[in-house]
Scaffold this active site. Structure first.
Site, mmCIF file in Angstrom:
data_model
loop_
_atom_site.group_PDB
_atom_site.id
_atom_site.type_symbol
_atom_site.label_atom_id
_atom_site.label_comp_id
_atom_site.label_asym_id
_atom_site.label_seq_id
_atom_site.Cartn_x
_atom_site.Cartn_y
_atom_site.Cartn_z
ATOM 1 N N GLN A 179 63.650 30.119 16.046
ATOM 2 C CA GLN A 179 63.267 31.333 15.293
ATOM 3 C C GLN A 179 64.107 31.537 14.036
ATOM 4 O O GLN A 179 63.847 32.468 13.274
ATOM 5 C CB GLN A 179 63.360 32.578 16.195
ATOM 6 N N CYS A 321 54.966 32.337 25.063
ATOM 7 C CA CYS A 321 55.238 31.389 26.144
ATOM 8 C C CYS A 321 55.504 32.123 27.453
ATOM 9 O O CYS A 321 55.270 31.605 28.532
ATOM 10 C CB CYS A 321 56.446 30.534 25.829
HETATM 11 C C1 LIG Z 1 63.311 30.643 20.654
HETATM 12 C C2 LIG Z 1 62.247 29.649 20.989
HETATM 13 N N1 LIG Z 1 62.585 28.474 21.517
HETATM 14 C C3 LIG Z 1 61.679 27.536 21.813
HETATM 15 C C4 LIG Z 1 60.338 27.754 21.600
HETATM 16 C C5 LIG Z 1 59.346 26.694 21.964
HETATM 17 O O1 LIG Z 1 58.893 26.026 20.807
HETATM 18 P P1 LIG Z 1 57.503 25.251 20.824
HETATM 19 O O2 LIG Z 1 56.425 26.300 20.825
HETATM 20 O O3 LIG Z 1 57.534 24.444 19.559
HETATM 21 O O4 LIG Z 1 57.483 24.405 22.030
HETATM 22 C C6 LIG Z 1 59.920 28.982 21.073
HETATM 23 C C7 LIG Z 1 58.491 29.271 20.880
HETATM 24 O O5 LIG Z 1 58.058 30.389 20.859
HETATM 25 C C8 LIG Z 1 60.900 29.952 20.735
HETATM 26 O O6 LIG Z 1 60.566 31.128 20.223
#
Ligand SMILES: Cc1ncc(COP(=O)(O)O)c(C=O)c1O
Length: 377
Positions: A179, A321
């Protein structure tokens, strides 16, 4: 449409879209192929590697492409711990990390590692002193995120990394910068850094892990020799090329974009000031301008989300997520118990405008009293 869900994902900008389109149309040869077309794709991919390295102020040969932030976090946490298990079995993280970090630590607990989950304060900060005290002789990995994806708290990564190294110089320090990459300056101090493409206007499904030369992280994958054998599998070249350009543009325009985004967030906050029962989660003064997390007394976040959606305004109630993981306690509740059910997250990009913020505030001010009046008792 007003799109205020940029922490979940962003729209591709025109130059990135064009670069990806060109790569898909013309530069599609396999970068491992021995002919000149393959060599051309490889050169373009390595330019992207240099662009991402430059944005992080590290060397290009320390960048490994992955399928995104999740894979980079999994690899950093599992790979670093497993590589060091003969030296020590103690690991440190905190309670408000992204699930791709937290669940990797849960897996390591099943493999016999001991994990300390540090408590944060109500805004999501961790004190370097508390961290230093938690680090032991047998601590082999600390993983702490830079900008929190739900409330936007910006941690002093340099101070946290220094605290770890002061207590145990051989302990590996990893930070999830998904982020913050391209939005906030990232100090060059960590041994491993996770970044992702789709939060900065590149395609989904591409990310990178920076691994400082000499750091020991075990690969999780087996196969061909791509990415020096560390992350085998034919590379997602078009998305990587788009990610490289997006990283370069984000780094170049970082200050201008932040000012633009801050104007959007400030407009929204100012316009909501008179409304009763509204709380800012995280650090109102020093939080990331890209994220605003609010709780509205007496209204479920999801109800407000759909009410705004009916007006063409798209927001979130937390990270995308986590939206499918129902049994876990929400991050906002870990900070202040009781705030999680009523919270919404608005997240911005430089493509948003203060006018959009004003319109959103108007809709919120009109909707909230109605929802409160008709809430189920
Ligand atoms: C802080 C953080 N780490 C990891 C991720 C995961 O990234 P990706 O969507 O590219 O797998 C996200 C996704 O929202 C995130 O906000």
């Amino acid at each position: 449409m007003i799109y205020f869900d940029n922490a979940s994902t962003t729209q591709l900008t025109e130059p990135v879209l064009e670069a990806v389109y060109k790569a898909l149309r013309e530069d599609y040869a396999n970068p491992s192929s021995l002919h000149s077309e393959g060599f051309r794709t490889e050169k373009l991919m390595n330019r992207a590697r240099r662009q991402i390295a430059a944005a992080l102020k590290v060397n290009a040969d320390e960048i490994y492409f992955t399928s995104g932030g999740t894979e980079a976090n999994n690899t950093a946490v599992l790979g670093a711990a497993r590589a060091a298990r003969r030296r020590g079995m103690h690991l440190i993280t905190d309670e408000i990390e992204h699930p791709s970090v937290t669940d990797s630590f849960k897996q390591l607990e099943e493999e016999g590692f001991e994990v300390t989950y540090l408590k944060t304060d109500e805004m999501g900060y961790i004190s370097p002193e508390a961290l230093k005290e938690a680090v032991r002789e047998d601590t082999v990995l600390v993983s702490l995120m830079h900008v929190n994806n739900e409330v936007g708290t910006v941690r002093d990564i340099a101070a946290l990394c220094a605290a770890v190294k002061a207590a145990n110089p051989s302990c590996l320090f990893h930070t999830d910068c998904v982020q913050s990459f391209g939005k906030h300056p990232i100090p060059v101090c960590a041994d491993a850094v996770t970044v992702s493409g789709h939060k900065i206007h590149a395609p989904k499904g591409v990310g990178a892990l920076y691994i400082k030369k000499g750091s020991n992280i075990k690969s999780l994958h087996f196969g061909g020799g791509q990415e020096k054998g560390f992350r085998p599998g034919t590379e997602n070249t078009a998305s990587i090329i788009g990610f490289g350009l997006a990283a370069e543009l984000a780094a170049k325009d970082m200050a201008v974009n932040r000012d633009r985004v801050k104007a959007v967030k400030d407009t929204l906050l100012r316009a909501l000031d008179g409304l009763d029962g509204v709380y800012v989660n995280g650090d109102r003064e020093n939080g990331s301008p890209y994220i605003l997390n609010l709780s509205f007394e007496g209204i479920k976040g999801e109800v407000l989300l759909h009410a705004l959606e009916n007006e063409g305004i798209y927001i979130a109630t937390g990270s995308a997520c986590s939206s499918r993981i129902k049994k876990k306690k929400k991050i906002v509740d870990l900070l202040i118990d009781g705030r999680g059910e009523n919270n919404i997250r608005l997240s911005f990009s430089e493509l948003n405008t203060p006018e959009e913020a004003e319109r959103t505030a108007d809709v919120i001010k009109k909707t909230v009293p109605v929802l409160r009046r008709f809430r189920p008792r």
